[in-house]
Motif scaffolding. Structure first.
Motif, PDB file in Angstrom:
ATOM      1  N   ILE A   1      60.152 -32.879  82.918  1.00 45.74           N
ATOM      2  CA  ILE A   1      60.146 -33.917  82.117  1.00 45.74           C
ATOM      3  C   ILE A   1      59.821 -33.443  80.523  1.00 45.74           C
ATOM      4  CG2 ILE A   1      58.696 -36.095  81.492  1.00 45.74           C
ATOM      5  CD1 ILE A   1      58.551 -36.533  84.419  1.00 45.74           C
ATOM      6  N   GLU A   2      59.087 -32.373  80.474  1.00 45.14           N
ATOM      7  CA  GLU A   2      58.374 -32.057  79.374  1.00 45.14           C
ATOM      8  C   GLU A   2      59.606 -31.008  78.524  1.00 45.14           C
ATOM      9  OE1 GLU A   2      54.802 -29.862  79.552  1.00 45.14           O
ATOM     10  OE2 GLU A   2      55.932 -27.901  80.250  1.00 45.14           O
ATOM     11  N   ARG A   3      60.259 -30.507  79.384  1.00 40.74           N
ATOM     12  CA  ARG A   3      61.369 -29.994  78.628  1.00 40.74           C
ATOM     13  C   ARG A   3      62.520 -30.803  78.017  1.00 40.74           C
ATOM     14  NH1 ARG A   3      65.490 -27.200  82.680  1.00 40.74           N
ATOM     15  NH2 ARG A   3      65.861 -29.507  82.765  1.00 40.74           N
TER      16      ARG A   3
ATOM     17  N   MET B   1      59.618 -15.495  78.777  1.00 36.92           N
ATOM     18  CA  MET B   1      60.107 -16.495  79.722  1.00 36.92           C
ATOM     19  C   MET B   1      61.175 -17.169  79.066  1.00 36.92           C
ATOM     20  SD  MET B   1      60.241 -17.438  82.960  1.00 36.92           S
ATOM     21  CE  MET B   1      59.063 -16.114  83.596  1.00 36.92           C
ATOM     22  N   SER B   2      62.007 -17.741  79.930  1.00 36.23           N
ATOM     23  CA  SER B   2      62.952 -18.885  79.158  1.00 36.23           C
ATOM     24  C   SER B   2      63.124 -20.053  80.159  1.00 36.23           C
ATOM     25  CB  SER B   2      64.367 -18.159  79.092  1.00 36.23           C
ATOM     26  OG  SER B   2      64.906 -17.718  80.232  1.00 36.23           O
ATOM     27  N   SER B   3      63.713 -21.288  79.648  1.00 32.64           N
ATOM     28  CA  SER B   3      63.859 -22.226  80.620  1.00 32.64           C
ATOM     29  C   SER B   3      65.240 -22.228  81.385  1.00 32.64           C
ATOM     30  CB  SER B   3      64.188 -23.693  79.888  1.00 32.64           C
ATOM     31  OG  SER B   3      65.425 -23.430  78.723  1.00 32.64           O
TER      32      SER B   3
ATOM     33  N   TYR C   1      62.138 -26.010  73.426  1.00 29.60           N
ATOM     34  CA  TYR C   1      61.150 -25.759  74.559  1.00 29.60           C
ATOM     35  C   TYR C   1      60.873 -24.600  74.719  1.00 29.60           C
ATOM     36  CZ  TYR C   1      58.904 -26.496  79.085  1.00 29.60           C
ATOM     37  OH  TYR C   1      57.838 -26.293  79.907  1.00 29.60           O
ATOM     38  N   ASP C   2      61.742 -23.537  74.937  1.00 25.75           N
ATOM     39  CA  ASP C   2      61.467 -22.365  75.413  1.00 25.75           C
ATOM     40  C   ASP C   2      60.612 -21.558  74.281  1.00 25.75           C
ATOM     41  OD1 ASP C   2      63.584 -22.765  76.873  1.00 25.75           O
ATOM     42  OD2 ASP C   2      64.593 -20.835  76.634  1.00 25.75           O
ATOM     43  N   ALA C   3      60.659 -22.104  72.755  1.00 27.34           N
ATOM     44  CA  ALA C   3      59.829 -21.601  71.927  1.00 27.34           C
ATOM     45  C   ALA C   3      58.405 -22.006  72.199  1.00 27.34           C
ATOM     46  CB  ALA C   3      60.288 -22.051  70.513  1.00 27.34           C
ATOM     47  N   LEU C   4      58.292 -23.020  72.576  1.00 26.37           N
ATOM     48  CA  LEU C   4      56.909 -23.688  73.066  1.00 26.37           C
ATOM     49  C   LEU C   4      56.482 -22.568  74.400  1.00 26.37           C
ATOM     50  CD1 LEU C   4      56.533 -27.254  72.617  1.00 26.37           C
ATOM     51  CD2 LEU C   4      56.050 -25.529  71.013  1.00 26.37           C
ATOM     52  N   MET C   5      57.266 -22.632  75.381  1.00 30.88           N
ATOM     53  CA  MET C   5      56.774 -21.918  76.623  1.00 30.88           C
ATOM     54  C   MET C   5      56.483 -20.488  76.274  1.00 30.88           C
ATOM     55  SD  MET C   5      58.642 -21.974  80.169  1.00 30.88           S
ATOM     56  CE  MET C   5      60.028 -21.332  79.586  1.00 30.88           C
TER      57      MET C   5
ATOM     58  N   PHE D   1      59.156 -22.693  65.304  1.00 24.59           N
ATOM     59  CA  PHE D   1      59.207 -21.211  66.224  1.00 24.59           C
ATOM     60  C   PHE D   1      60.692 -21.063  66.690  1.00 24.59           C
ATOM     61  CE2 PHE D   1      54.707 -22.850  67.250  1.00 24.59           C
ATOM     62  CZ  PHE D   1      54.022 -22.061  66.482  1.00 24.59           C
ATOM     63  N   ALA D   2      61.313 -22.226  66.963  1.00 20.79           N
ATOM     64  CA  ALA D   2      62.636 -22.008  67.377  1.00 20.79           C
ATOM     65  C   ALA D   2      63.583 -21.198  66.567  1.00 20.79           C
ATOM     66  CB  ALA D   2      63.212 -23.236  68.251  1.00 20.79           C
ATOM     67  N   GLU D   3      63.526 -21.750  65.419  1.00 21.26           N
ATOM     68  CA  GLU D   3      64.516 -21.273  64.525  1.00 21.26           C
ATOM     69  C   GLU D   3      64.347 -20.021  64.139  1.00 21.26           C
ATOM     70  OE1 GLU D   3      65.798 -22.584  59.880  1.00 21.26           O
ATOM     71  OE2 GLU D   3      63.973 -23.270  60.778  1.00 21.26           O
TER      72      GLU D   3
END
Lengths: 495, 495
Positions: free
Chosen positions: B363-365, B162-164, B151-155, B142-144
C-alpha cells in the motif's frame, strides 16, 4: 523584529540548550552507568560550546546597543539588564583564559578526589596554585569592568549586588556572638537525653516517606521527581525539577532532611513565573536567595517543634515504629537540633555551620586579593578553626582545607552564599510570622498553604525582577540584617 | 588540517548533540513527569535545529569536494561516503518543505492518537492526505538526486541499497507459501495443550528476571540500563544504551521477550567499533540489520527449544513456581511459538507478522508512487488482510489501517525493515549453525560466548563499513535470500 525581541529569542534558544545540559547532567549523576561517562562529558562540553557561541554571537553587540533605546517598562529594563549581565560574563574573558581555566580546574578537581583521601596537601597545592592564579586573572577582568575589587567581582557572579564590605559587617557581627552561643548551646544540651532511632530503615520505606513529605510541602510531581545520587542536588529545569537524595539505612533522618532541603530549592524553581521562562530575569535571584529557600524549608520549618510534631506520626508510620520512644516528636526535635562542633562543613548543624563558612570566606577573599598564597592556607585554616570552633586541623588537611570541592574546581566567592542564605531564611521566616498570625499553630496542623502563598508572593514569583536588597525590603521591610538569624538561634538553642 | 579531518570533527560534534538528544528523548519516555513535556519538546527541537545547522554549514561543500582527493583507504572511502549521504539528506530538501513536513506530520500524528480511538477515518484522512502529499514531494527530491523512483528513495533512508524491485521479489516469494504455512501451523497446534501461566507476576520480580536474562545475553551494564516506558525501545548512545520495557502483571512473557528483543538491539549498539565512534560509518548498518539483531535474539534464540530449556528454571525461580507445570520448558516453548492470526501487527507472532508487513509495503509503495490516494487505503487494507490472513477490517479502521504510528508521522518506506530483519536473522542464524558445530547444545548449556563472538565479528564490529549485501555475503556466503526464513518457519512450526 526589535533588537530587544531578538535578544529574548536568543536567550530562549540558550535556555533550551541549557535544558538539555541540565537533564543530561542530572542523568549523569542519577542514572548513567559508569561506562557512559567519557561520552557524556564530551556531549556536555559540546553543549557548553554551543551555549557560549549563542551567548557571544557577534550580532548581540548591536542588539544590546539598540535594545536600550527600545524599552521603558521596569520589567523590560530588568530583563535587559540580566541578559546583558550574562552576556558580559561570557564575553569579558579572552578565549585562551577560559580554556586554560577549564583545563586547570578540571585537572585540580580530578586529582583532588584522590589527594584528599591521601591527605596529600603538597600534591594538591601544586594544582591549586595554578587554579588560584587563573581565578585571580579572571577576577581581574570582571573587576576592571565592574569597578569592583577582585573578590567582590567573583562573589558578584553568585550573589549579584553583594560586596565584601557588607559580608564583613554581617559575618563580623556573627563572629562576636557565635562562639559563645555554641558553648552555651552545647552546655544546655549536655544534660538532655536523646534516643537515636535504631535501624535498619529500608531504602524503599525512606523513599516513600520522602515522597510523602514532599507532597506535604507542595512539591509538584507533575513538574519534577525524586531520585538517588551520591551527592544530593536540585537540578533539571523549572518545568521539570529533579531533586536527589542518598539513603543511609542506619539513619533515615539524613535523607529526609536532605529531601526537605532540596524541596525548598525545588519549590522556588517550580514557581518561577512561566511568563519569563527561558529569560535570565525569570531565573532565581541568586545562590544565597536559592539557599534561603532550602534552609527556610529545612531549618526554619522542618527542624521546628511544630513541624516535627506534624510529621512525627508520618515518620513512625513509615517505619512501623509507632510505639518506639525514639520516634516521639520531642525526641525527633532534640535529634534535629543537636549542636556538635566538628571538622566537616557538610555535616555541621545550623549553629556551627556559619563558623565553617566564615573561615572559608576570610581565606578565599585574601587568596583572590593576593594577601596570601595557597601555601598559607593550612595554617590559617587551623588557626581559624581553633578560634571559631576550638578544633585543631594541624596535619589533618583532608578534614581541613581539602574537604571541599569548591576551590579545587575554581569556585571562589561561592561560600558566603550558604550563610547569607541562612540569614535570609531567618529574616523571611520572621516576616512570615508577622504576616501570618498563628503561623506556628497552622504549621502544627499541617495548614501550610498560607505560608507557601506568602513565600510565592514574596520570593518565588519575583524571580530576578528585583535586586536582592529590594526583594528583601519588599518581603521583610528591610535589607539583610543578621539580627534575625541570631534571634532564631537564640530562641531555638538557648531556650 | 585536511578537509577529511575537518569533516570527521564536524560529524563528531554532531554526534555529541545527538547524544544529548538521545538521552533527553529517553528521559522523556522513561522518566519525565507529564508537566515537563512542552519545555522538553522545545529543547529537543532546538537540538534538531543545531544539528541541522552543523550538518548544513556552508563550509561542508568545499570540504566534501576536497576530501575526495585526500583519501584512498577503503575504510576512509566508506567513512566519507556515509558522511556525504547524511549531508545530502540534510541539504537536498528546501527549508520550507522541511518545515511544512514537520508541521503536517506533527499535526497528523497528534490528532491520530485520538482519531484511532474513535475509529475516525475521515478525520484522519484529512490530515494524512497532506502528509502523503509532502512525503511524495520530499521523495521527489531524493529520487531525482539518487536516480531512483520515489518509494525506493524513501526506503533507502532506512535500508540503504535496498530497492522495491528486490523487496518485490523477496516478499512475492513469501506470499506464495505464507498463507499455506499459517494454515498448516494452526492446524498442527490445534491439538496441542498449552497452559497459560497464572499471575499476578509482580513487576519487581519481572524486572529482576529481565536483568538476569540480559546478563545471560551479555548486555554490558557498565554501558547501559533497563527501564520502563509505555512503548518499549532501545535508545541512548552506543556508550550508554538505554532499553525499556513495560510490565503486565498477568503476563510476564511479554516483558521478558521484549527485554530480550531490545537486548539484541543493545548488543549491536554496545559493540559498534569505538574507533569509529561519532562517525556515520561507525553506526549500525540499517534499520533492517538492526532489527535482524533484535529478532536474532528474540526469535532465533529466545523462542528456540534449547534456549527455553536454558531459561525455564530461571523463570520458574524468579516467580517461585518451580512446581507449576505451566513453567516447564516444553510448555513455555509451546507458549512462545503459538501461531494466531490477528488484526494487530505489534501483537503478531513471527509466522503471521510478514503478512502485516507485506500489505503495508504494497500500500505505501503505491501511495508514494501515486498509483493510489489515501482514500483507497481502507478498502485495499481489507482486501489484503482477507487475502493474506482471512480477516476482514471493513469498518474497523482503528484495528486496520489506523493502527500504526508510522504513516501518521510521515514515515514511509520503514515497514519492510521489519521483515527484512526477520529474514536477515534467519539467514544469520543458519550461518552461525554452519560455523559453530553443536550450537544448539551449547545454547542449551548456556555457553553463548561463541555465538556472540561470531555475531560481533560478522555484524556488530562491521558497523557501516560494508554495504548490507556485502555484510551478508561475508557473514553468510550470499546476499539476502528468503529461503532461510522459510526453512526456519517450516522447521519450527511444521515439525
Amino acid at each position: 523584529m526589535s533588537a530587544f525581541t531578538k535578544l529574548q529569542q536568543q536567550f530562549k534558544r540558550l535556555s533550551r540548550i541549557q535544558h538539555a545540559a541540565a537533564i543530561c547532567g542530572w542523568d549523569q549523576a542519577a542514572m548513567m552507568p559508569e561506562g557512559g561517562n567519557n561520552a557524556r562529558g564530551e556531549a556536555l562540553a559540546e553543549l557548553s560550546v554551543i551555549s557560549h557561541q549563542l551567548l557571544t554571537a557577534p550580532e548581540l553587540d548591536d542588539w544590546f546597543e539598540e535594545a536600550h533605546e527600545e524599552i521603558t517598562d521596569a520589567l523590560d529594563i530588568a530583563n535587559l539588564a540580566t541578559m546583558k549581565r550574562a552576556w558580559q560574563h561570557a564575553t569579558l574573558l579572552p578565549q585562551d583564559l577560559v580554556e586554560a581555566t577549564s583545563i586547570a580546574n578540571s585537572r585540580c578537581e580530578h586529582a583532588w578526589r584522590q589527594q584528599r583521601k591521601n591527605n596529600d596537601w603538597q600534591g594538591y597545592n601544586t594544582n591549586l596554585k595554578e587554579v588560584v592564579r587563573l581565578a585571580r586573572e579572571q577576577a581581574g577582568y570582571f573587576a576592571e569592568h565592574a569597578g569592583l575589587n577582585r573578590y567582590d567581582a567573583l562573589m558578584d557572579i553568585y550573589e549579584p549586588g553583594m560586596s565584601s564590605h557588607k559580608v564583613d559587617n554581617l559575618f563580623g557581627e556573627i563572629k562576636t556572638w557565635l562562639p559563645g552561643l555554641i558553648d552555651e548551646a552545647e552546655e544546655i544540651q549536655k544534660t538532655r537525653q536523646v534516643i537515636t532511632p535504631q535501624g535498619p530503615f529500608p531504602t524503599e520505606q525512606q523513599r516513600q516517606l520522602g515522597l510523602n513529605i514532599m507532597g506535604l510541602l507542595g512539591f509538584d510531581f507533575q513538574h519534577g521527581r525524586l531520585d538517588t545520587s551520591t551527592h544530593p542536588f536540585c537540578g533539571g529545569v523549572p518545568e521539570d525539577v529533579r531533586i536527589t537524595t542518598r539513603y543511609d539505612e542506619q539513619n533515615f533522618m539524613s535523607a529526609l532532611l536532605g529531601v526537605i532541603h532540596e524541596t525548598g530549592h525545588a519549590r522556588y524553581e517550580q514557581n518561577l513565573p512561566r511568563t519569563l521562562a527561558g529569560l535570565p530575569v525569570g531565573q532565581a535571584r541568586s545562590m544565597g536567595v536559592h539557599e534561603s529557600q532550602s534552609l527556610f524549608f529545612e531549618m526554619q520549618l522542618a527542624r521546628s517543634l511544630p513541624f516535627t510534631r506534624l510529621i512525627a506520626p508520618r515518620i513512625a508510620e513509615a517505619f512501623q515504629r509507632q510505639q518506639d520512644p525514639a520516634f516521639s516528636a520531642d525526641n525527633l526535635y532534640q535529634l534535629n537540633t543537636r549542636v556538635k562542633r566538628g571538622f566537616i562543613r557538610v555535616d555541621a548543624d545550623e549553629v556551627t555551620y556559619p563558623a565553617h563558612v566564615i573561615l572559608r570566606y576570610e581565606i578565599e577573599r585574601e587568596l583572590i586579593e593576593g594577601g596570601i598564597d595557597t601555601e598559607h592556607i593550612p595554617d590559617l585554616w587551623n588557626e581559624k578553626m581553633e578560634s571559631l570552633l576550638g578544633l585543631s586541623t594541624a596535619g589533618k588537611n583532608d578534614i581541613g582545607c581539602m574537604q571541599d570541592i569548591h576551590w579545587a574546581g575554581g569556585a571562589f566567592g561561592y561560600f558566603p552564599s550558604y550563610t547569607l542564605g541562612a540569614m535570609y531564611a531567618a529574616q523571611l521566616f520572621n516576616a512570615a510570622q508577622q504576616h501570618l498570625p498563628g503561623l506556628e499553630e497552622k504549621i502544627g496542623n499541617g495548614d501550610l498553604g498560607g505560608l507557601f502563598e506568602w513565600l510565592n508572593k514574596a520570593i518565588w514569583s519575583k524571580a530576578s525582577t528585583l535586586s536582592t536588597d529590594e526583594l528583601m525590603r519588599q518581603a521583610t521591610g528591610e535589607a539583610l540584617n543578621s539580627h534575625y538569624f541570631k534571634q532564631h538561634l537564640q530562641q531555638r538553642y538557648l531556650a
